[in-house]
Design a protein around this motif. Structure first.
Motif, PDB file in Angstrom:
ATOM      1  N   LEU A   1     157.326 109.451  58.629  1.00 58.04           N
ATOM      2  CA  LEU A   1     156.457 108.637  59.750  1.00 58.04           C
ATOM      3  C   LEU A   1     155.909 109.436  60.836  1.00 58.04           C
ATOM      4  CD1 LEU A   1     159.248 105.605  59.901  1.00 58.04           C
ATOM      5  CD2 LEU A   1     157.491 105.877  58.589  1.00 58.04           C
ATOM      6  N   GLY A   2     156.281 110.563  61.165  1.00 54.16           N
ATOM      7  CA  GLY A   2     156.124 111.595  62.193  1.00 54.16           C
ATOM      8  C   GLY A   2     157.092 112.110  63.093  1.00 54.16           C
ATOM      9  N   ARG A   3     156.755 113.089  63.985  1.00 50.84           N
ATOM     10  CA  ARG A   3     157.771 113.795  64.541  1.00 50.84           C
ATOM     11  C   ARG A   3     158.364 112.952  65.704  1.00 50.84           C
ATOM     12  NH1 ARG A   3     153.631 117.485  68.252  1.00 50.84           N
ATOM     13  NH2 ARG A   3     153.274 118.438  66.380  1.00 50.84           N
ATOM     14  N   GLU A   4     157.980 111.666  66.369  1.00 57.59           N
ATOM     15  CA  GLU A   4     158.505 111.090  67.232  1.00 57.59           C
ATOM     16  C   GLU A   4     159.504 110.358  66.548  1.00 57.59           C
ATOM     17  OE1 GLU A   4     155.220 111.000  66.805  1.00 57.59           O
ATOM     18  OE2 GLU A   4     154.555 112.302  68.784  1.00 57.59           O
ATOM     19  N   GLU A   5     159.235 109.673  65.378  1.00 55.56           N
ATOM     20  CA  GLU A   5     160.383 109.016  64.605  1.00 55.56           C
ATOM     21  C   GLU A   5     161.339 109.750  64.314  1.00 55.56           C
ATOM     22  OE1 GLU A   5     156.319 106.803  64.007  1.00 55.56           O
ATOM     23  OE2 GLU A   5     156.994 108.719  64.468  1.00 55.56           O
ATOM     24  N   LEU A   6     161.016 111.220  63.836  1.00 59.69           N
ATOM     25  CA  LEU A   6     162.159 111.977  63.555  1.00 59.69           C
ATOM     26  C   LEU A   6     162.967 112.201  64.574  1.00 59.69           C
ATOM     27  CD1 LEU A   6     161.570 114.953  61.166  1.00 59.69           C
ATOM     28  CD2 LEU A   6     162.937 115.344  63.372  1.00 59.69           C
ATOM     29  N   ALA A   7     162.634 112.421  65.611  1.00 58.98           N
ATOM     30  CA  ALA A   7     163.355 112.908  66.806  1.00 58.98           C
ATOM     31  C   ALA A   7     164.177 111.649  67.609  1.00 58.98           C
ATOM     32  CB  ALA A   7     162.491 113.145  68.052  1.00 58.98           C
ATOM     33  N   ALA A   8     163.700 110.482  67.234  1.00 61.72           N
ATOM     34  CA  ALA A   8     164.772 109.291  67.821  1.00 61.72           C
ATOM     35  C   ALA A   8     166.051 109.230  67.464  1.00 61.72           C
ATOM     36  CB  ALA A   8     163.957 108.066  67.209  1.00 61.72           C
TER      37      ALA A   8
ATOM     38  N   PHE B   1     157.415 124.525  78.978  1.00 61.98           N
ATOM     39  CA  PHE B   1     156.938 125.780  78.462  1.00 61.98           C
ATOM     40  C   PHE B   1     156.092 125.457  77.173  1.00 61.98           C
ATOM     41  CE2 PHE B   1     160.616 127.131  81.039  1.00 61.98           C
ATOM     42  CZ  PHE B   1     160.040 127.565  82.077  1.00 61.98           C
ATOM     43  N   GLY B   2     155.990 124.346  76.779  1.00 62.19           N
ATOM     44  CA  GLY B   2     155.261 123.730  75.330  1.00 62.19           C
ATOM     45  C   GLY B   2     155.259 122.608  75.169  1.00 62.19           C
ATOM     46  N   ASP B   3     155.615 122.174  74.209  1.00 56.51           N
ATOM     47  CA  ASP B   3     155.643 120.634  73.789  1.00 56.51           C
ATOM     48  C   ASP B   3     156.981 120.233  73.736  1.00 56.51           C
ATOM     49  OD1 ASP B   3     155.600 118.116  72.089  1.00 56.51           O
ATOM     50  OD2 ASP B   3     153.344 118.622  71.500  1.00 56.51           O
ATOM     51  N   ALA B   4     157.491 118.976  74.426  1.00 55.57           N
ATOM     52  CA  ALA B   4     158.715 118.472  74.503  1.00 55.57           C
ATOM     53  C   ALA B   4     159.101 117.954  73.219  1.00 55.57           C
ATOM     54  CB  ALA B   4     158.835 117.348  75.604  1.00 55.57           C
ATOM     55  N   ASP B   5     158.253 117.214  72.465  1.00 50.66           N
ATOM     56  CA  ASP B   5     158.590 116.521  71.239  1.00 50.66           C
ATOM     57  C   ASP B   5     158.837 117.616  70.231  1.00 50.66           C
ATOM     58  OD1 ASP B   5     158.240 114.338  72.495  1.00 50.66           O
ATOM     59  OD2 ASP B   5     156.377 113.761  71.494  1.00 50.66           O
ATOM     60  N   VAL B   6     157.979 118.871  70.032  1.00 52.44           N
ATOM     61  CA  VAL B   6     158.320 120.119  69.147  1.00 52.44           C
ATOM     62  C   VAL B   6     159.584 120.547  69.386  1.00 52.44           C
ATOM     63  CG1 VAL B   6     157.415 122.143  68.509  1.00 52.44           C
ATOM     64  CG2 VAL B   6     155.916 120.346  68.903  1.00 52.44           C
ATOM     65  N   ALA B   7     159.811 120.583  70.565  1.00 49.04           N
ATOM     66  CA  ALA B   7     161.268 121.486  71.034  1.00 49.04           C
ATOM     67  C   ALA B   7     162.283 120.370  70.401  1.00 49.04           C
ATOM     68  CB  ALA B   7     161.390 121.550  72.516  1.00 49.04           C
ATOM     69  N   PHE B   8     162.172 119.148  70.806  1.00 51.38           N
ATOM     70  CA  PHE B   8     163.428 118.234  70.184  1.00 51.38           C
ATOM     71  C   PHE B   8     163.509 118.190  68.885  1.00 51.38           C
ATOM     72  CE2 PHE B   8     166.162 114.834  70.034  1.00 51.38           C
ATOM     73  CZ  PHE B   8     167.185 115.115  70.641  1.00 51.38           C
TER      74      PHE B   8
ATOM     75  N   ASN C   1     156.059 119.214  57.597  1.00 49.39           N
ATOM     76  CA  ASN C   1     155.009 120.258  57.450  1.00 49.39           C
ATOM     77  C   ASN C   1     154.112 120.311  58.977  1.00 49.39           C
ATOM     78  OD1 ASN C   1     153.584 122.502  56.610  1.00 49.39           O
ATOM     79  ND2 ASN C   1     152.142 121.121  55.183  1.00 49.39           N
ATOM     80  N   ASP C   2     155.039 120.897  59.772  1.00 51.16           N
ATOM     81  CA  ASP C   2     154.270 120.956  61.329  1.00 51.16           C
ATOM     82  C   ASP C   2     154.207 122.288  61.551  1.00 51.16           C
ATOM     83  OD1 ASP C   2     153.836 120.823  64.157  1.00 51.16           O
ATOM     84  OD2 ASP C   2     154.568 118.694  64.130  1.00 51.16           O
ATOM     85  N   PRO C   3     153.145 123.152  61.865  1.00 47.89           N
ATOM     86  CA  PRO C   3     152.915 124.497  62.076  1.00 47.89           C
ATOM     87  C   PRO C   3     153.748 124.841  63.472  1.00 47.89           C
ATOM     88  CG  PRO C   3     150.866 123.700  61.360  1.00 47.89           C
ATOM     89  CD  PRO C   3     151.705 122.503  61.451  1.00 47.89           C
ATOM     90  N   ALA C   4     153.633 124.084  64.556  1.00 45.70           N
ATOM     91  CA  ALA C   4     154.373 123.966  65.996  1.00 45.70           C
ATOM     92  C   ALA C   4     155.899 124.248  65.659  1.00 45.70           C
ATOM     93  CB  ALA C   4     153.863 122.907  66.703  1.00 45.70           C
ATOM     94  N   ILE C   5     156.570 123.246  64.792  1.00 42.94           N
ATOM     95  CA  ILE C   5     157.728 123.138  64.465  1.00 42.94           C
ATOM     96  C   ILE C   5     158.109 124.471  63.780  1.00 42.94           C
ATOM     97  CG2 ILE C   5     159.755 122.023  63.288  1.00 42.94           C
ATOM     98  CD1 ILE C   5     158.437 119.368  64.075  1.00 42.94           C
ATOM     99  N   ILE C   6     157.485 125.115  62.804  1.00 44.69           N
ATOM    100  CA  ILE C   6     157.820 126.163  61.967  1.00 44.69           C
ATOM    101  C   ILE C   6     157.932 127.278  62.900  1.00 44.69           C
ATOM    102  CG2 ILE C   6     157.188 127.652  60.054  1.00 44.69           C
ATOM    103  CD1 ILE C   6     158.069 124.846  59.418  1.00 44.69           C
ATOM    104  N   THR C   7     156.831 127.348  63.887  1.00 40.19           N
ATOM    105  CA  THR C   7     156.864 128.332  64.816  1.00 40.19           C
ATOM    106  C   THR C   7     158.220 128.629  65.813  1.00 40.19           C
ATOM    107  OG1 THR C   7     154.475 128.325  64.943  1.00 40.19           O
ATOM    108  CG2 THR C   7     155.635 129.405  66.647  1.00 40.19           C
ATOM    109  N   GLU C   8     158.379 127.394  66.214  1.00 45.29           N
ATOM    110  CA  GLU C   8     159.761 127.181  67.195  1.00 45.29           C
ATOM    111  C   GLU C   8     160.829 127.563  66.435  1.00 45.29           C
ATOM    112  OE1 GLU C   8     161.658 126.277  70.797  1.00 45.29           O
ATOM    113  OE2 GLU C   8     159.375 126.341  70.313  1.00 45.29           O
ATOM    114  N   SER C   9     160.801 127.311  65.003  1.00 50.35           N
ATOM    115  CA  SER C   9     162.170 127.529  64.440  1.00 50.35           C
ATOM    116  C   SER C   9     162.438 129.009  64.216  1.00 50.35           C
ATOM    117  CB  SER C   9     162.229 126.990  62.873  1.00 50.35           C
ATOM    118  OG  SER C   9     161.252 127.507  62.084  1.00 50.35           O
ATOM    119  N   ALA C  10     161.274 129.822  64.416  1.00 48.86           N
ATOM    120  CA  ALA C  10     161.595 131.527  64.358  1.00 48.86           C
ATOM    121  C   ALA C  10     162.518 131.672  65.636  1.00 48.86           C
ATOM    122  CB  ALA C  10     160.189 132.093  64.352  1.00 48.86           C
TER     123      ALA C  10
END
Length: 467
Positions: free
Chosen positions: A50-57, A279-286, A361-370
């Motif tokens: 559904l999306g990163r917002e739904e995943l974070a809920a 320091f970035g995107d709150a939704d990506v971090a969470f 498959n979100d490049p920003a989340i993959i980067t944060e996971s490093a």
């Protein structure tokens, strides 16, 4: 209580081969934990579509739910200590009466928590600083989960009671059935398959509530019909003020420790949204944090199962005053946990990209996971030691020690280190580093405290329920 069956299991726990008995008790619990993790991973998988917002809920909702459940689970921990020690001391009638008093207490408490949670959810999510994009999904999800809390509580009570007497198989069978039902219902309620209502994020919560409700009803039926080692009756469920005093005396420190830990994770959620936004995107971090939690829970399924089995063995051996054996059981559990989590951490680091890409498959989340792998993952084996020691303190009834230990790791270490290093490094990497350091330092303190042997005394000496 079925004396012969319990006596046989009790004898193996207090005098049988330690590792063999540990594995015998642990493997159903490990299976149960893995099935629970499978549910969480599946939930994450479907919501990721559904999306990163739904995943974070769900990740925003669970610290709140956990906080209120933790208040009651402290009393379940106390009940576990009493029941397991009565069994270790061969006082089976007292164990049965203690189980009934605990079950009735948990039912009353759960109803109050459910009502309060549904009403207060908007204010609690606001306190967590949940982003505007995630908030509406989190609110709906949280309210449905709170509505089902009474069933979740009584299912937990069932699990605790049977584990205390050494029956780790029956609860697992029920839990597996409820989780499999949840897995089946998830996509039907989330996406509206086969004519079901398309509920999105709320659908995941509805599937969870329905599955837990069924599990709770089955567990209650087994307890009240005497088909398991414990047999509850109307008589045993009657309020027992004297025993409640003992439950509160032992349970309040555990409740404080568990609930302040849960509250700490509410604060940690706020920190992640704040630093992520700064320091970035709150939704990506969470979202990265949410996926990481699911993955670490998979690794902890093995160590948690072993730790819970150890808790049963420690509780009964302490009840039998076999303190040296209890210490040996705990030490072997710590060594096994450290080894298991070391292997899991290595695999996590090697296959990070593939694992995170599977969920979203979100490049920003993959980067944060490093950053997760670099600054946090190496601390996971140390958490296995911390968890085992904490379980020793709880199972032996020394809940004040468990309370102090839990509060130290989270409030004394994790929150200040995560926020402070995040600000200092001006990057979410500091937040991950703070989380990792809290695991390592917490394990060092826990091990040192365990080795003093101050937990080697039982809590059932003088009085029994109703006397």
């Amino acid at each position: 209580m079925k004396g012969e069956r319990i006596e046989r299991m009790r004898d193996q726990i207090v005098s049988g081969p330690i590792v063999k008995t540990l594995i015998l008790l642990a493997y159903p619990l490990i299976v149960n934990q893995l099935v629970q993790v499978l549910y969480n991973l599946t939930d994450t998988f479907w919501l990721g579509k559904l999306g990163r917002e739904e995943l974070a809920a769900p990740g925003t909702a669970w610290p709140l739910v956990w906080f209120f459940m933790a208040l009651g689970m402290g009393f379940a921990t106390a009940g576990f200590a009493f029941v397991s020690q009565y069994v270790g001391a061969k006082e089976y009638d007292k164990a049965n009466r203690a189980a009934g008093a605990l079950y009735s207490l948990m039912m009353l408490f759960a109803i109050g928590v459910g009502v309060f949670g549904v009403v207060s959810a908007p204010y609690l999510l606001g306190f967590m600083n949940v982003s505007d994009t995630v908030y509406p999904y989190a609110l709906d999800y949280t309210r449905v989960i709170f509505a089902g809390i009474p069933f979740s509580f009584t299912l937990f009570a069932f699990n605790f009671l049977l584990r205390a007497i050494g029956d780790t198989k029956t609860p697992v069978k029920i839990n597996i059935a409820t989780v499999l039902l949840n897995l089946v219902l998830d996509p039907f309620f989330i996406f509206g398959w086969a004519g079901f209502p398309e509920l999105g994020v709320v659908g995941a919560a509805v599937a969870t509530m329905l599955s837990n409700s069924l599990g709770s009803l089955v567990g209650g039926y087994l307890l009240f019909t005497g088909r398991v080692g414990i047999h509850l009756t109307r008589e045993s469920l009657k309020p027992d003020p004297e025993f409640y005093k003992r439950i509160f005396r032992v349970g309040i420190p555990s409740s404080i420790g568990s609930s302040t830990t849960a509250l700490g994770f509410v604060i940690l959620t706020r920190i992640i949204f704040t630093l992520g936004g700064q320091f970035g995107d709150a939704d990506v971090a969470f979202a990265t944090y949410s996926i990481t939690n699911r993955l670490t829970n998979f690794m902890f399924a093995f160590s948690d199962g072993i730790s819970m089995a150890m808790g049963t063995m420690v509780g009964q051996t302490v009840g039998a005053k076999l303190y040296d054996r209890a210490k040996t059981i705990a030490e072997r559990t710590m060594a096994i946990n450290f080894a298991i989590l070391s292997v899991g951490t290595l695999l996590f680091a090697l296959f990070r990209v593939e694992i995170f890409s599977f969920f979203i498959n979100d490049p920003a989340i993959i980067t944060e996971s490093a950053k997760v792998v670099k600054y946090f993952s190496a601390s996971l084996p140390f958490f296995g030691i911390f968890s085992a020691v904490n379980n020793v303190f709880q199972s032996s009834g020394h809940t004040k020690k468990s309370m102090v230990l839990s509060m130290l790791r989270l409030w004394g270490l994790r929150l200040p280190l995560s926020y402070g290093l995040g600000i200092l490094m001006k990057d979410t990497a500091g937040m991950w580093l703070g989380m990792g350091l809290s695991n390592v330092l917490g394990a060092v303190v826990a091990l040192a405290w365990f080795l003093t042997g101050s937990w080697m005394s039982r809590i059932i000496e003088d009085h029994s329920p109703g006397q």
